[in-house]
Write a protein that holds these residues in place. Sequence first.
Motif: not given
Length: 237
Positions: A5-8, A51-54, A144-149
Motif C-alpha cells: 500500500p505504501l508503494s502504491r 524508506g521501509p514500510p515498517d 495511517h499506513l505507517l501507524r502499525p510500526t
Amino acid sequence: MEPSPLSRLDRRIAGCRACPRLVEWREEVARTKRAAFADWTYWGRPVPGFGPPDARLLIVGLAPAAHGGNRTGRMFTGDRSGDVLYRALYDVGLASRPTATHADDGLELYGVRVTSPVHCAPPANKPTPEERDACRPWLVRELHLLRPTLRAALVLGAFGWQAALPAFAEAGWTVPRPRPAFAHGARTTLDAAEGPGLHLFGCFHVSQRNTFTGRLTPGMLRDVLRTAAGAAGLDTA
C-alpha cells in the motif's frame, strides 16, 4: 509480487498535479536545469517518501530541493542538506552508506523513513499555506499506513513542525493544547485513543543556512537522531 500500500501511495503522489504554481516551477526547473547537471534527466515531479514500510522512526523535512530531490526523484538526495542528513544517519547506524547521489545508488535506511509535508519543490523553498494544506492528505495517508510500526518522529525545522502537527492529529494521534512549540531538542508525546503514542522531536533543519553557520552541527544532529531512534526502539551506533 503485489506492491505494498505504501508503494502504491508513492506512485499516486508522484502523479499529483494539484498545485498549478508548483507544477509550473518544478517542470520549468527540470527543463532549464542547472549547468552542473546539464546531462541529467530531471525527475520534475512530486517526490514521495523514502524508506521501509515498517519504519519505526519518521523524519519530516520541508519540501524537495529544486536541484536535489526534484532532480533525482528521492528525498534529500543530490543536495547538501541531504549530504548532512544521510551522513549523520550513517554515522549512527541507520543508513547503509554516508552519501545519497541518485535514486539507484544502493542507499538503504534501517527502520527509518524520510518524508515531507510538501512533495513538490517550491520557488525559493517557500510553499504557500494553501500548497501546504493541499499536500497534507498525502502525509496523513502515509502516517495511517505507517501507524502499525511508527513510534517516533523527528521534524526538521519550524515549517515542518507546523505542517506536521495537524497531519498527526488527522492520522489519529492527540496533539496537546496549546500546541507544543518548535525548538531544537523539543520533545513531546502524542497520545492515541487506539494503539501506542508517538514520541515527537524537533531538530533544526539541515539547510545550508543552519549547517554552514554552525547553528546545527553534525554532533547536534547525531545526538537528536540517537535520542529519537532510541524512543522508537531502534539500536544506534
